[in-house]
Design a protein around this motif. Structure first.
Motif, PDB file in Angstrom:
ATOM      1  N   SER A  38      -6.634   3.348   2.227  1.00 14.69           N
ATOM      2  CA  SER A  38      -6.060   4.563   2.789  1.00 14.69           C
ATOM      3  C   SER A  38      -6.099   4.515   4.308  1.00 14.69           C
ATOM      4  O   SER A  38      -7.091   4.126   4.910  1.00 14.69           O
ATOM      5  CB  SER A  38      -6.817   5.799   2.308  1.00 14.69           C
ATOM      6  OG  SER A  38      -6.327   6.945   2.939  1.00 14.69           O
ATOM      7  N   ASP A  39      -5.005   4.938   4.942  1.00 13.46           N
ATOM      8  CA  ASP A  39      -4.974   4.992   6.398  1.00 13.46           C
ATOM      9  C   ASP A  39      -4.966   6.434   6.894  1.00 13.46           C
ATOM     10  O   ASP A  39      -4.674   6.687   8.065  1.00 13.46           O
ATOM     11  CB  ASP A  39      -3.749   4.249   6.940  1.00 13.46           C
ATOM     12  CG  ASP A  39      -2.436   4.851   6.433  1.00 13.46           C
ATOM     13  OD1 ASP A  39      -1.389   4.288   6.774  1.00 13.46           O
ATOM     14  OD2 ASP A  39      -2.465   5.858   5.705  1.00 13.46           O
ATOM     15  N   SER A  40      -5.251   7.378   5.988  1.00 16.15           N
ATOM     16  CA  SER A  40      -5.243   8.781   6.385  1.00 16.15           C
ATOM     17  C   SER A  40      -6.515   9.116   7.147  1.00 16.15           C
ATOM     18  O   SER A  40      -7.622   8.884   6.660  1.00 16.15           O
ATOM     19  CB  SER A  40      -5.154   9.683   5.148  1.00 16.15           C
ATOM     20  OG  SER A  40      -5.232  11.033   5.523  1.00 16.15           O
ATOM     21  N   GLU A  75       0.819  -1.213   0.000  1.00 15.60           N
ATOM     22  CA  GLU A  75       0.000   0.000   0.000  1.00 15.60           C
ATOM     23  C   GLU A  75       0.854   1.265   0.000  1.00 15.60           C
ATOM     24  O   GLU A  75       0.440   2.305  -0.531  1.00 15.60           O
ATOM     25  CB  GLU A  75      -0.977  -0.054   1.173  1.00 15.60           C
ATOM     26  CG  GLU A  75      -2.085  -1.072   0.896  1.00 15.60           C
ATOM     27  CD  GLU A  75      -2.840  -1.553   2.121  1.00 15.60           C
ATOM     28  OE1 GLU A  75      -2.644  -0.962   3.205  1.00 15.60           O
ATOM     29  OE2 GLU A  75      -3.625  -2.520   2.007  1.00 15.60           O
ATOM     30  N   GLU A 126      -4.984  11.851  -5.495  1.00 12.34           N
ATOM     31  CA  GLU A 126      -4.715  11.309  -4.163  1.00 12.34           C
ATOM     32  C   GLU A 126      -5.937  11.421  -3.264  1.00 12.34           C
ATOM     33  O   GLU A 126      -6.247  10.503  -2.495  1.00 12.34           O
ATOM     34  CB  GLU A 126      -3.529  12.036  -3.536  1.00 12.34           C
ATOM     35  CG  GLU A 126      -2.197  11.730  -4.211  1.00 12.34           C
ATOM     36  CD  GLU A 126      -1.056  12.520  -3.620  1.00 12.34           C
ATOM     37  OE1 GLU A 126      -0.399  12.001  -2.697  1.00 12.34           O
ATOM     38  OE2 GLU A 126      -0.827  13.674  -4.062  1.00 12.34           O
ATOM     39  N   ALA A 160      -8.049   8.241  -1.789  1.00 12.51           N
ATOM     40  CA  ALA A 160      -8.265   8.101  -0.347  1.00 12.51           C
ATOM     41  C   ALA A 160      -9.750   7.984  -0.016  1.00 12.51           C
ATOM     42  O   ALA A 160     -10.127   7.269   0.910  1.00 12.51           O
ATOM     43  CB  ALA A 160      -7.655   9.286   0.387  1.00 12.51           C
ATOM     44  N   HIS A 214     -14.200   6.482   4.574  1.00 12.25           N
ATOM     45  CA  HIS A 214     -14.696   5.675   3.473  1.00 12.25           C
ATOM     46  C   HIS A 214     -16.199   5.464   3.614  1.00 12.25           C
ATOM     47  O   HIS A 214     -16.712   5.214   4.703  1.00 12.25           O
ATOM     48  CB  HIS A 214     -14.002   4.303   3.455  1.00 12.25           C
ATOM     49  CG  HIS A 214     -12.517   4.412   3.310  1.00 12.25           C
ATOM     50  ND1 HIS A 214     -11.925   5.013   2.241  1.00 12.25           N
ATOM     51  CD2 HIS A 214     -11.511   4.011   4.124  1.00 12.25           C
ATOM     52  CE1 HIS A 214     -10.608   4.956   2.382  1.00 12.25           C
ATOM     53  NE2 HIS A 214     -10.343   4.365   3.518  1.00 12.25           N
ATOM     54  N   TYR A 228      -9.809  11.145   5.769  1.00 17.13           N
ATOM     55  CA  TYR A 228     -10.785  10.626   4.833  1.00 17.13           C
ATOM     56  C   TYR A 228     -11.614   9.542   5.506  1.00 17.13           C
ATOM     57  O   TYR A 228     -11.102   8.693   6.216  1.00 17.13           O
ATOM     58  CB  TYR A 228     -10.101  10.040   3.596  1.00 17.13           C
ATOM     59  CG  TYR A 228      -9.281  11.061   2.842  1.00 17.13           C
ATOM     60  CD1 TYR A 228      -9.894  12.136   2.213  1.00 17.13           C
ATOM     61  CD2 TYR A 228      -7.895  10.960   2.800  1.00 17.13           C
ATOM     62  CE1 TYR A 228      -9.137  13.081   1.532  1.00 17.13           C
ATOM     63  CE2 TYR A 228      -7.139  11.899   2.125  1.00 17.13           C
ATOM     64  CZ  TYR A 228      -7.770  12.949   1.493  1.00 17.13           C
ATOM     65  OH  TYR A 228      -7.018  13.869   0.826  1.00 17.13           O
ATOM     66  N   ARG A 249       0.507   4.445  -2.793  1.00 20.19           N
ATOM     67  CA  ARG A 249       0.470   5.890  -2.524  1.00 20.19           C
ATOM     68  C   ARG A 249       1.544   6.625  -3.333  1.00 20.19           C
ATOM     69  O   ARG A 249       1.310   7.725  -3.828  1.00 20.19           O
ATOM     70  CB  ARG A 249       0.629   6.135  -1.028  1.00 20.19           C
ATOM     71  CG  ARG A 249      -0.540   5.560  -0.236  1.00 20.19           C
ATOM     72  CD  ARG A 249      -0.478   5.865   1.258  1.00 20.19           C
ATOM     73  NE  ARG A 249      -1.551   5.139   1.910  1.00 20.19           N
ATOM     74  CZ  ARG A 249      -1.425   3.938   2.487  1.00 20.19           C
ATOM     75  NH1 ARG A 249      -0.248   3.359   2.515  1.00 20.19           N
ATOM     76  NH2 ARG A 249      -2.450   3.346   3.039  1.00 20.19           N
TER      77      ARG A 249
END
Length: 314
Positions: free
Chosen positions: A298-300, A216, A288, A292, A305, A303, A220
């Motif tokens: 995505s681990d941000s 992952e 990006e 996300a 999901h 954001y 990115r």
């Protein structure tokens, strides 16, 4: 120039053997879409030479790849797909070095059925996946190819790593290969014998979790470079990243078990991701941010999901 018959044959190979990537390819502008059909068909022709463990002996495989290399670089060939690729290479100025890298990686597959370290696997992917990403970048003709190229190579590697993680069982059954590096197996107390016997346990699950995270990071890096591609190519490449990365959701949903079966995206899921990706793209042309918002990897924390089936709101 690639003729209509060659294009139709290449498209048929792409549609039959690359169903996930084919969905994204359909969104490319015609000038790139047709070239992509030819590229993908050429890659598959090369793959098929080395992917069958019950195929011809190694010496014959090497001879076939030598013929393919010669034809791809402008020499004589009886293979219409290879001839089409050679014409495409000249038309777009695809570097001979990228072609050499790719064929060299296919030659490696003849004698190599496992890898000791991540570095060894990365070296292999430098030809088998990264070179593919570079060729795709050439046919898209970005304004700043030197900036776009390393990101494209990273994204190509991310796609291939996802394939390796998804296809652990398939690679053993159909190709007699294990692409998980030996150093990773040792670190997690997993043996090749265990994988060959498809014995799922907690150690294998932890191994898969760590390899998903490693992959992952490469997604990115690759997605970060989509903005350097021509505007009419950005959404299709982004969709391809979303689709490939969604296999990670499938793997996690199955408790990281890719030994019992090979996870596959349903047509419904692909359509759902296509719709969601296009919808977000309407409101935000930042690859990006859209990745996300739509992707499940995505681990941000900024954001959130949306659950599958929920219609996104502005």
């Amino acid at each position: 120039m690639v003729d209509d018959t060659q294009l139709a044959e290449s498209k048929a190979i792409h549609r039959r053997t690359g169903t996930t990537f084919y969905v994204a390819t359909r969104l490319l502008p015609e000038r790139v879409r047709h070239a992509t059909y030819v590229l993908y068909a050429f890659f598959r022709v090369a793959d098929e030479i080395v992917d069958d463990p019950n195929g011809p002996p190694p010496a014959e495989q090497r001879a076939q790849l030598a013929d393919l290399r010669e034809g791809a670089l402008g020499g004589p060939t009886d293979d219409s797909v290879v001839a089409a690729f050679s014409d495409l290479r000249e038309q777009y100025g695809i570097p001979d070095t990228a072609v050499e890298e790719f064929v060299d990686a296919m030659v490696t597959d003849i004698d190599t059925d496992s890898y000791e370290t991540h570095d060894e696997l990365d070296e292999y992917m430098g030809g088998s996946a990264a070179a593919v990403g570079e060729m795709m970048t050439v046919v898209m003709r970005p304004e700043n190819p030197e900036i776009a190229r390393p990101h494209a190579r990273a994204l190509g590697e991310a796609f291939q790593l996802t394939n390796f993680l998804r296809d652990v069982r398939e690679d053993v059954v159909e190709r007699d290969r294990i692409y998980l590096p030996q150093e990773v197996l040792n670190e997690h107390d997993v043996t090749e014998r265990q994988i060959e016997r498809f014995e799922m346990d907690d150690d294998f699950a932890v191994l898969m979790r760590s390899e998903l995270e490693r992959t992952e990071k490469r997604y990115r890096e690759g997605v970060a470079g989509i903005k350097y591609l021509p505007e009419d190519c950005q959404l299709p490449v982004l969709l391809a990243a979303v689709l490939y990365a969604d296999h990670h959701r499938l793997i996690r949903d199955r408790g990281h078990d890719t030994l019992s079966t090979t996870p596959e995206l349903s047509s419904t899921r692909k359509l759902s991701l296509l719709v969601r990706t296009r919808w977000h793209w309407l409101w935000n042309k930042d690859p990006e941010a859209v990745f996300a918002a739509v992707s499940t990897i995505s681990d941000s924390p900024q954001y959130v999901h949306e659950p599958e089936g929920v219609t996104p709101t502005r």
